[in-house]
Motif scaffolding. Sequence first.
Motif, mmCIF file in Angstrom:
data_model
loop_
_atom_site.group_PDB
_atom_site.id
_atom_site.type_symbol
_atom_site.label_atom_id
_atom_site.label_comp_id
_atom_site.label_asym_id
_atom_site.label_seq_id
_atom_site.Cartn_x
_atom_site.Cartn_y
_atom_site.Cartn_z
ATOM 1 N N UNK A 1 0.824 -1.203 0.000
ATOM 2 C CA UNK A 1 0.000 0.000 0.000
ATOM 3 C C UNK A 1 0.868 1.269 0.000
ATOM 4 N N UNK A 2 0.469 2.272 -0.787
ATOM 5 C CA UNK A 2 1.295 3.480 -0.901
ATOM 6 C C UNK A 2 1.462 4.265 0.406
ATOM 7 N N UNK A 3 0.624 4.010 1.402
ATOM 8 C CA UNK A 3 0.728 4.743 2.655
ATOM 9 C C UNK A 3 1.857 4.267 3.577
ATOM 10 N N UNK A 4 2.465 3.117 3.242
ATOM 11 C CA UNK A 4 3.465 2.529 4.152
ATOM 12 C C UNK A 4 4.576 3.456 4.584
ATOM 13 N N UNK A 5 5.126 4.135 3.560
ATOM 14 C CA UNK A 5 6.306 4.933 3.861
ATOM 15 C C UNK A 5 5.974 6.024 4.875
ATOM 16 N N UNK A 6 4.829 6.626 4.676
ATOM 17 C CA UNK A 6 4.392 7.700 5.577
ATOM 18 C C UNK A 6 4.132 7.139 6.982
ATOM 19 N N UNK A 7 3.492 5.982 7.036
ATOM 20 C CA UNK A 7 3.205 5.372 8.344
ATOM 21 C C UNK A 7 4.496 5.043 9.080
ATOM 22 N N UNK A 8 5.459 4.513 8.341
ATOM 23 C CA UNK A 8 6.733 4.150 8.955
ATOM 24 C C UNK A 8 7.434 5.396 9.478
ATOM 25 N N UNK A 9 7.337 6.471 8.693
ATOM 26 C CA UNK A 9 7.940 7.729 9.134
ATOM 27 C C UNK A 9 7.277 8.228 10.422
ATOM 28 N N UNK A 10 5.987 8.045 10.510
ATOM 29 C CA UNK A 10 5.251 8.555 11.667
ATOM 30 C C UNK A 10 5.475 7.732 12.936
ATOM 31 N N UNK A 11 5.373 6.414 12.803
ATOM 32 C CA UNK A 11 5.360 5.605 14.033
ATOM 33 C C UNK A 11 6.466 4.548 14.099
ATOM 34 N N UNK A 12 7.347 4.562 13.108
ATOM 35 C CA UNK A 12 8.447 3.600 13.121
ATOM 36 C C UNK A 12 8.056 2.298 12.447
ATOM 37 N N UNK A 13 9.078 1.540 12.058
ATOM 38 C CA UNK A 13 8.831 0.357 11.236
ATOM 39 C C UNK A 13 8.033 -0.732 11.965
ATOM 40 N N UNK A 14 8.395 -0.962 13.231
ATOM 41 C CA UNK A 14 7.716 -2.047 13.949
ATOM 42 C C UNK A 14 6.238 -1.780 14.167
ATOM 43 N N UNK A 15 5.929 -0.577 14.643
ATOM 44 C CA UNK A 15 4.524 -0.248 14.906
ATOM 45 C C UNK A 15 3.736 -0.184 13.621
ATOM 46 N N UNK A 16 4.382 0.275 12.567
ATOM 47 C CA UNK A 16 3.675 0.399 11.307
ATOM 48 C C UNK A 16 3.328 -0.991 10.752
ATOM 49 N N UNK A 17 4.273 -1.910 10.833
ATOM 50 C CA UNK A 17 4.002 -3.292 10.399
ATOM 51 C C UNK A 17 2.862 -3.903 11.186
ATOM 52 N N UNK A 18 2.899 -3.665 12.476
ATOM 53 C CA UNK A 18 1.890 -4.205 13.388
ATOM 54 C C UNK A 18 0.499 -3.639 13.047
ATOM 55 N N UNK A 19 0.481 -2.332 12.807
ATOM 56 C CA UNK A 19 -0.781 -1.660 12.468
ATOM 57 C C UNK A 19 -1.325 -2.196 11.139
ATOM 58 N N UNK A 20 -0.442 -2.355 10.173
ATOM 59 C CA UNK A 20 -0.866 -2.838 8.863
ATOM 60 C C UNK A 20 -1.383 -4.267 8.913
ATOM 61 N N UNK A 21 -0.644 -5.131 9.567
ATOM 62 C CA UNK A 21 -0.994 -6.557 9.540
ATOM 63 C C UNK A 21 -2.114 -6.917 10.508
ATOM 64 N N UNK A 22 -2.166 -6.224 11.635
ATOM 65 C CA UNK A 22 -3.150 -6.631 12.642
ATOM 66 C C UNK A 22 -4.387 -5.759 12.696
ATOM 67 N N UNK A 23 -4.267 -4.544 12.168
ATOM 68 C CA UNK A 23 -5.435 -3.667 12.213
ATOM 69 C C UNK A 23 -5.953 -3.346 10.802
ATOM 70 N N UNK A 24 -5.178 -2.568 10.050
ATOM 71 C CA UNK A 24 -5.692 -2.088 8.753
ATOM 72 C C UNK A 24 -6.064 -3.240 7.829
ATOM 73 N N UNK A 25 -5.194 -4.228 7.762
ATOM 74 C CA UNK A 25 -5.479 -5.358 6.875
ATOM 75 C C UNK A 25 -5.616 -6.635 7.686
ATOM 76 N N UNK A 26 -6.306 -6.483 8.772
ATOM 77 C CA UNK A 26 -6.587 -7.602 9.658
ATOM 78 C C UNK A 26 -7.279 -8.717 8.879
#
Length: 315
Positions: free
Chosen positions: A238-263
């Motif tokens: 998803x194109x939003x990844x880079x921005x999310x990683x910048x905002x909350x760091x790689x680990x939290x962004x992965x977690x948010x993507x896999x467990x919440x956004x694309x649960x």
Amino acid sequence: VVLSTSVGVFSSTHSCWWRRRKGASFHVSAISYKKFIGFALNEAKRQTHLVPSPLQEQFNSMISVDGKAELQMLSFQAPKIRLLRSMSIETEVMQVLDFAVFPEPEFDVPIFCANCFSTSSTNIVVLDLNPLHDVIGRRDYKDRYYKSLMPLGLKYVELLPWGGKLTSESLKFFSPIVLWTRFSPSQDRFDILYSAFMDYYKAWFELIKQAVGETDASQIMSNREAQHRYLTWRAEKDPGHRMLTKLIGERSSKELLRNFLFNGINELGSRTFLDYFPEYCCEDGTINEKRSIIGKSFENRPWDKRGEFIGKISN
Ligand code: BLA
């Protein structure tokens, strides 16, 4: 309880500030996606019995690493609806909405998808009822869900022009009524976008209301796999990844993507990204970090007014 406290976020006051662009004042706070979320939750409550998702406890609100952005997450479930979730981000310089509704696997109804990214200079929007199955090859599926929606799509296609070239692979996840658009900030366009959001959302609820649950195990399996493939694609590319990683760091962004956004990635299937998209496999077996293998294409809208695909799709 969670429902009422969560909805409470919409009444919170937001600071207003003025930004000067090209000599004109532009009221940035005019762009807030709170009212989109407010509408969506009220409409969902009108249409169905919405209950908070178990995800709500874990994904609620986050502050970015630099302390300047707040991420708000809301998630619900309902009969026929596996997950209705929203993430919004507001900072002084950008506003983001990522809103999606995923049906239960008994239904082959499309996925409601609204992604909006706004700054003081641009708005990038994808609004669609993303098809679960292939609408280029499967006419029966396309006709079932999109034939009657073409007039609605055409209305907005004219008001919100095609956003130009995009990641070619994304196109297979879009429907003939997709609104892919970019525009510089204007109250008119923003009002049109809000109106499109409401209309597409209501159209989606009409589809799910009429849908009869599949009982055939192999059909359910096929829906489940299609949704899993979609989630797998978006959680990785998803194109939003880079921005999310910048905002909350790689680990939290992965977690948010896999467990919440694309649960659903961990529950709906076990195939991996490379099983679905082997063209992204590097020689050492890792996933190619490029967003696109094919490259960008589709300078113009690749569907005609009847919803026939007129672009070239390469594999
Ligand atoms: C850009 N977002 C884009 C683009 C698309 C989408 C098509 C244009 C760039 C491209 O072609 O990839 C959206 N693409 C989608 C969607 C699907 C898809 C919805 O395949 C669904 C199948 N966008 C967000 C979030 C952020 C965000 C949450 O949804 C930020 C946190 C940002 N999107 C964002 C930015 C760009 C963008 C910054 C411009 C940068 C770029 O083009 O890569």
